[in-house]
Design an enzyme around this catalytic site. Structure first.
Site, PDB file in Angstrom:
ATOM      1  N   TYR A 178       0.837  -1.209   0.000  1.00  0.00           N
ATOM      2  CA  TYR A 178       0.000   0.000   0.000  1.00  0.00           C
ATOM      3  C   TYR A 178       0.862   1.245   0.000  1.00  0.00           C
ATOM      4  CZ  TYR A 178       0.837   1.152   4.965  1.00  0.00           C
ATOM      5  OH  TYR A 178       1.405   1.518   6.161  1.00  0.00           O
ATOM      6  N   ARG A 205       8.317   3.971  -4.848  1.00  0.00           N
ATOM      7  CA  ARG A 205       8.379   3.010  -3.743  1.00  0.00           C
ATOM      8  C   ARG A 205       7.372   1.890  -3.956  1.00  0.00           C
ATOM      9  NH1 ARG A 205       7.643   5.035   2.355  1.00  0.00           N
ATOM     10  NH2 ARG A 205       5.529   5.389   1.593  1.00  0.00           N
ATOM     11  N   LYS A 208       6.575  -1.992   1.877  1.00  0.00           N
ATOM     12  CA  LYS A 208       5.396  -1.380   2.514  1.00  0.00           C
ATOM     13  C   LYS A 208       4.187  -2.298   2.325  1.00  0.00           C
ATOM     14  CE  LYS A 208       3.220   3.151   3.141  1.00  0.00           C
ATOM     15  NZ  LYS A 208       3.696   3.406   4.510  1.00  0.00           N
ATOM     16  N   GLU A 241      11.870   2.332  14.376  1.00  0.00           N
ATOM     17  CA  GLU A 241      10.993   3.402  13.894  1.00  0.00           C
ATOM     18  C   GLU A 241       9.723   3.423  14.723  1.00  0.00           C
ATOM     19  OE1 GLU A 241      10.089   2.500   9.803  1.00  0.00           O
ATOM     20  OE2 GLU A 241       9.862   0.376  10.234  1.00  0.00           O
ATOM     21  N   LEU A 283      11.189   1.188   7.162  1.00  0.00           N
ATOM     22  CA  LEU A 283      10.586   1.621   5.912  1.00  0.00           C
ATOM     23  C   LEU A 283      11.381   2.792   5.350  1.00  0.00           C
ATOM     24  CD1 LEU A 283       8.150   1.296   3.979  1.00  0.00           C
ATOM     25  CD2 LEU A 283       7.050   3.127   5.279  1.00  0.00           C
TER      26      LEU A 283
END
Length: 286
Positions: free
Chosen positions: A33, A52, A150, A182, A206
């Site tokens: 996504y 990406r 992702k 993160e 990410l």
């Protein structure tokens, strides 16, 4: 009035949108996504999100059901149909819906990928949390090893959000081998002696589109950037802390595990980075 959404080549009202129960995104979390922000009715850093997305699809050997040019037009059409001035567009591509559930990937020649997009209205530029700062707690990072892709595998980040809520905090920073990876849905930073410190790119985090833009802007503004890991203790002793993501932009962090960061108020570097990021985003949105 309901939103207009996009499902597998068709625009429809959200209440009429349907996906097969055999869709692998639903059964296997076999999907990727992106979320692209919208300011003043325009898309922020669409090219970065598209690139990406292509990388995520390639890493999972998943076919895209549309070209990136077609994807841009779908985004713009959704903005138009929903009269979206500020917020975001959520995009999800899955490996599709084979005839039955199976761990093995279906043949892409007979099972096309599924694609869904919808809009969300959100206050981005003037979000109250940007002026007050947020609090975070630390939790163990228990996600899979390919966080650079992702994917829609967001159960543990969701659990992290709930752990933070239960602790009276706004979010959580995940820790692995003693160092922060993160946030649950964002990249994490600290500032010490005017130096911005954030974890280096790898499969562990990410590769944030907002992260890339903010670090570039920081360097252009003659700010020092160091890409390395840091501990929670180091973060608690920092002068400032903040997060970045597509929908939070640059958001100050003022408390970690109950310890006040700096003055307990949003720091000057975080606020300046937010200001110049929003300025550039408005200027370059398409």
């Amino acid at each position: 009035m309901s939103r207009t959404v996009y499902v597998n080549g068709e625009y429809c009202a959200e209440e009429d949108a349907k996906i097969s129960i055999f869709d692998r995104g639903f059964l296997m979390a076999d999907g990727v996504y992106e979320v692209t922000s919208v300011l003043d009715g325009k898309l922020v850093d669409f090219d970065g999100h598209a690139k990406r997305l292509e990388r995520s699809l390639k890493e999972l050997d998943m076919a895209s059901p549309v070209t990136m040019d077609e994807l841009l037009e779908i985004h713009r059409e959704l903005v138009k149909r929903n009269d979206l001035e500020e917020g975001g567009i959520y995009l999800q591509i899955t490996r599709g819906a084979p005839a039955d559930r199976d761990f093995a990937f279906p043949d892409p020649a007979t099972t096309p990928s599924s694609i869904v997009l919808f809009t969300q209205v959100k206050n981005l530029a003037n979000a109250p949390a940007a002026q007050t700062g947020i609090s975070v707690i630390s939790i163990e990072d228990q996600r899979w090893a390919r966080r650079d892709i992702k994917t829609v595998q967001l159960l543990y980040p969701s659990m992290g959000k709930m752990m933070a809520k239960a602790a009276g905090a706004d979010d959580a920073w995940m820790v692995e081998d003693g160092q922060v990876t993160e946030g649950t849905s964002n990249n994490a930073y600290i500032v010490k002696g005017r130096k911005i410190i954030t974890r280096q790119l790898s499969n562990d985090i990410l590769h944030g589109i907002t992260r890339a833009a903010v670090l570039r802007l920081a360097k252009e503004a003659q700010m020092e950037v160091e890409e390395r890991g840091f501990t929670i203790e180091e973060a608690q002793d920092a002068d400032e802390a903040f997060i970045t993501s597509a929908t939070t932009f640059v958001q100050p962090v003022v408390s970690i595990d109950g310890e006040t960061i700096g003055t307990g108020k949003p720091g000057n570097i975080a606020l300046r980075l937010r200001e110049i990021y929003i300025e550039e985003s408005r200027a370059k949105a398409i």
